[in-house]
Design a protein around this motif. Structure first.
Motif, PDB file in Angstrom:
ATOM      1  N   GLU A 125       0.822  -1.213   0.000  1.00 51.48           N
ATOM      2  CA  GLU A 125       0.000   0.000   0.000  1.00 51.48           C
ATOM      3  C   GLU A 125       0.856   1.264   0.000  1.00 51.48           C
ATOM      4  O   GLU A 125       0.472   2.286  -0.580  1.00 51.48           O
ATOM      5  CB  GLU A 125      -0.907   0.025   1.234  1.00 51.48           C
ATOM      6  N   ARG A 126       2.026   1.196   0.649  1.00 54.55           N
ATOM      7  CA  ARG A 126       2.823   2.396   0.899  1.00 54.55           C
ATOM      8  C   ARG A 126       4.056   2.531   0.016  1.00 54.55           C
ATOM      9  O   ARG A 126       4.589   3.634  -0.130  1.00 54.55           O
ATOM     10  CB  ARG A 126       3.242   2.419   2.378  1.00 54.55           C
ATOM     11  N   LEU A 127       4.534   1.429  -0.537  1.00 57.51           N
ATOM     12  CA  LEU A 127       5.720   1.475  -1.386  1.00 57.51           C
ATOM     13  C   LEU A 127       5.365   1.177  -2.831  1.00 57.51           C
ATOM     14  O   LEU A 127       4.367   0.504  -3.108  1.00 57.51           O
ATOM     15  CB  LEU A 127       6.757   0.445  -0.911  1.00 57.51           C
ATOM     16  N   PRO A 128       6.179   1.645  -3.770  1.00 57.72           N
ATOM     17  CA  PRO A 128       5.995   1.226  -5.158  1.00 57.72           C
ATOM     18  C   PRO A 128       6.127  -0.299  -5.266  1.00 57.72           C
ATOM     19  O   PRO A 128       6.785  -0.938  -4.447  1.00 57.72           O
ATOM     20  CB  PRO A 128       7.144   1.933  -5.896  1.00 57.72           C
ATOM     21  N   LEU A 129       5.500  -0.883  -6.287  1.00 61.10           N
ATOM     22  CA  LEU A 129       5.444  -2.338  -6.419  1.00 61.10           C
ATOM     23  C   LEU A 129       6.832  -2.975  -6.438  1.00 61.10           C
ATOM     24  O   LEU A 129       7.069  -3.981  -5.749  1.00 61.10           O
ATOM     25  CB  LEU A 129       4.681  -2.700  -7.698  1.00 61.10           C
ATOM     26  N   GLY A 130       7.745  -2.417  -7.211  1.00 60.80           N
ATOM     27  CA  GLY A 130       9.087  -2.990  -7.308  1.00 60.80           C
ATOM     28  C   GLY A 130       9.806  -3.017  -5.978  1.00 60.80           C
ATOM     29  O   GLY A 130      10.458  -4.009  -5.620  1.00 60.80           O
ATOM     30  N   ASP A 131       9.689  -1.929  -5.209  1.00 61.87           N
ATOM     31  CA  ASP A 131      10.323  -1.866  -3.887  1.00 61.87           C
ATOM     32  C   ASP A 131       9.705  -2.876  -2.929  1.00 61.87           C
ATOM     33  O   ASP A 131      10.405  -3.521  -2.146  1.00 61.87           O
ATOM     34  CB  ASP A 131      10.188  -0.453  -3.305  1.00 61.87           C
ATOM     35  N   ALA A 132       8.382  -3.011  -2.967  1.00 65.07           N
ATOM     36  CA  ALA A 132       7.694  -3.942  -2.068  1.00 65.07           C
ATOM     37  C   ALA A 132       8.101  -5.386  -2.349  1.00 65.07           C
ATOM     38  O   ALA A 132       8.345  -6.168  -1.425  1.00 65.07           O
ATOM     39  CB  ALA A 132       6.176  -3.790  -2.217  1.00 65.07           C
ATOM     40  N   VAL A 133       8.176  -5.749  -3.627  1.00 65.19           N
ATOM     41  CA  VAL A 133       8.604  -7.106  -3.986  1.00 65.19           C
ATOM     42  C   VAL A 133      10.042  -7.350  -3.544  1.00 65.19           C
ATOM     43  O   VAL A 133      10.386  -8.428  -3.063  1.00 65.19           O
ATOM     44  CB  VAL A 133       8.450  -7.329  -5.514  1.00 65.19           C
ATOM     45  N   ARG A 190       7.099   6.162   2.920  1.00 68.45           N
ATOM     46  CA  ARG A 190       8.105   5.183   2.491  1.00 68.45           C
ATOM     47  C   ARG A 190       8.747   4.494   3.686  1.00 68.45           C
ATOM     48  O   ARG A 190       8.970   3.278   3.669  1.00 68.45           O
ATOM     49  CB  ARG A 190       9.177   5.892   1.649  1.00 68.45           C
ATOM     50  N   LEU A 191       9.013   5.263   4.741  1.00 70.51           N
ATOM     51  CA  LEU A 191       9.622   4.672   5.932  1.00 70.51           C
ATOM     52  C   LEU A 191       8.687   3.662   6.594  1.00 70.51           C
ATOM     53  O   LEU A 191       9.115   2.576   6.997  1.00 70.51           O
ATOM     54  CB  LEU A 191      10.000   5.769   6.929  1.00 70.51           C
ATOM     55  N   TYR A 192       7.410   4.004   6.704  1.00 69.30           N
ATOM     56  CA  TYR A 192       6.444   3.063   7.283  1.00 69.30           C
ATOM     57  C   TYR A 192       6.287   1.830   6.393  1.00 69.30           C
ATOM     58  O   TYR A 192       6.161   0.708   6.876  1.00 69.30           O
ATOM     59  CB  TYR A 192       5.089   3.745   7.488  1.00 69.30           C
ATOM     60  N   GLY A 193       6.282   2.060   5.077  1.00 72.20           N
ATOM     61  CA  GLY A 193       6.186   0.934   4.157  1.00 72.20           C
ATOM     62  C   GLY A 193       7.364  -0.008   4.296  1.00 72.20           C
ATOM     63  O   GLY A 193       7.200  -1.237   4.284  1.00 72.20           O
ATOM     64  N   THR A 194       8.549   0.562   4.449  1.00 72.19           N
ATOM     65  CA  THR A 194       9.753  -0.261   4.636  1.00 72.19           C
ATOM     66  C   THR A 194       9.697  -1.010   5.960  1.00 72.19           C
ATOM     67  O   THR A 194      10.096  -2.178   6.044  1.00 72.19           O
ATOM     68  CB  THR A 194      11.015   0.618   4.585  1.00 72.19           C
ATOM     69  N   LEU A 195       9.187  -0.335   7.002  1.00 76.04           N
ATOM     70  CA  LEU A 195       9.060  -0.984   8.311  1.00 76.04           C
ATOM     71  C   LEU A 195       8.114  -2.174   8.232  1.00 76.04           C
ATOM     72  O   LEU A 195       8.422  -3.271   8.731  1.00 76.04           O
ATOM     73  CB  LEU A 195       8.560   0.024   9.340  1.00 76.04           C
TER      74      LEU A 195
END
Length: 344
Positions: A125-133, A190-195
């Motif tokens: 939800e919070r990061l771009p698709l490539g980063d999330a994968v 982005r920070l929350y998405g990474t967390l």
């Protein structure tokens, strides 16, 4: 997460890296003959496309949150697996309950899978698709750590080096403000998405360890079945308690259906691929999910990644390839040593 899963060797995601010689030798068992040349490779690559497509559709769901999304996926998988499990129970006498210890391990694995799945979808939800994968593949670091703590498996020097490179890649994706001190770079979303991605990877690393602990005591479909049931029950319990339950719009219902179907199909294909191909080969093919994630992100979502995101993902991708090559080399060396002993 299947795999994100969430994705277990069969239950959504990749097989944990095995560092000890006993595990390496165990993989030297004779592989069955393929229906045709390259069948295992085709199954693995097709599953990679299905998993990435599932992540893309999850990214496109907007009317429900991560818990409902995970619950819907588990519901679809459970509905399609139930007839098969029932047939095996009555026709072949497959024990669904197992002994108390195995039953407990299956339930723990199921709820850990739910946590990993919810965290991954929060990350999506919070990061771009490539980063999330890419964050999903950082679970290898945690699988090393938990395998050392729980299974007493010592990582090699190369494992540690690759893990450090993966961490560096994740830092580039997260872009924390204390390292990238710029208002243009700082992004709390982005920070929350990474967390969330890191927490999901941690839970997924534990899933791998519990699947290893279960070993051959259960059929691979049993892992997926318990994950689906636990995820369905857990989601239906959590959403009313948190007051977040809401029904998806009709447009998203189709997306949710295909998220479940694609994830389940990908798991089945990975399971078949592992019957005919080595784990290292499957790992290399599965890492293509990172590349596909960025391709889908740019071509379908029209979201162009930053240079730091690309650099971080490249570090993770290179590390996964390195781990896979190491795995293939170990498999080859063990086979060569075994053949040499037989010829003496």
């Amino acid at each position: 997460m299947n795999s994100p899963e969430e994705n277990i060797v069969f239950a959504s995601v990749q097989e944990p890296i095995r560092s000890d010689s006993r595990s390496e030798n165990a993989e030297e068992k004779t592989k069955p003959k393929q229906p045709f040349f390259g069948f295992g490779i085709i199954c693995s690559f097709t599953s990679t496309i299905m998993f990435t497509s599932s992540h893309l559709l999850a990214k496109m769901v907007t009317s429900v949150g991560a818990i409902e999304l995970s619950g819907a996926r588990c519901l679809v998988q459970f509905v399609f697996l139930l007839p098969y499990m029932t047939y095996n129970w009555f026709r072949h006498g497959v024990d669904i309950m197992h002994c108390r210890k195995t039953f407990l391990l299956l339930w723990i694995r199921g709820f850990l899978g739910l946590i990993a799945s919810v965290m991954f979808y929060l990350c999506v939800e919070r990061l771009p698709l490539g980063d999330a994968v890419t964050m999903l593949f950082s679970s290898i670091i945690f699988s090393y750590f938990f395998a050392f703590i729980i299974l007493k498996e010592r990582p090699t020097v190369l494992d540690i080096i690759f893990s450090i490179v993966i961490i560096a890649g994740v830092v580039l994706i997260a872009q924390p403000p204390f390292l990238f001190n710029s208002s243009l770079t700082y992004d709390s979303k982005r920070l929350y998405g990474t967390l969330f991605g890191a927490l999901g990877a941690c839970a997924l690393g534990l899933v791998y360890v519990f699947i290893r602990k279960l070993g051959n005591r259960t059929h691979p479909t049993m892992n997926v079945f318990y994950f689906s049931f636990a995820g369905m029950v857990g989601s239906l319990t959590l959403t009313p308690l948190l007051g977040t339950f809401k029904l998806p719009c009709m447009h998203d219902v189709i997306y949710l259906l295909f998220v479940g179907l694609l994830s389940l199909s990908g798991q089945i294909l990975v399971s078949n691929a592992l019957k005919y191909e080595k784990t290292g080969t499957i790992m290399m093919i599965k890492s293509v999910q990172i590349v596909l994630g960025f391709i889908f992100q740019v071509t379908i979502l029209k979201d162009f990644p930053s240079r730091l995101s690309i650099a971080g993902s490249c570090l993770v991708f290179i590390s996964i390839i390195g781990i896979a090559v190491k795995k293939i080399f170990n498999e080859y060396s063990n086979r060569k040593t075994k053949n040499k002993r037989l010829n003496e």
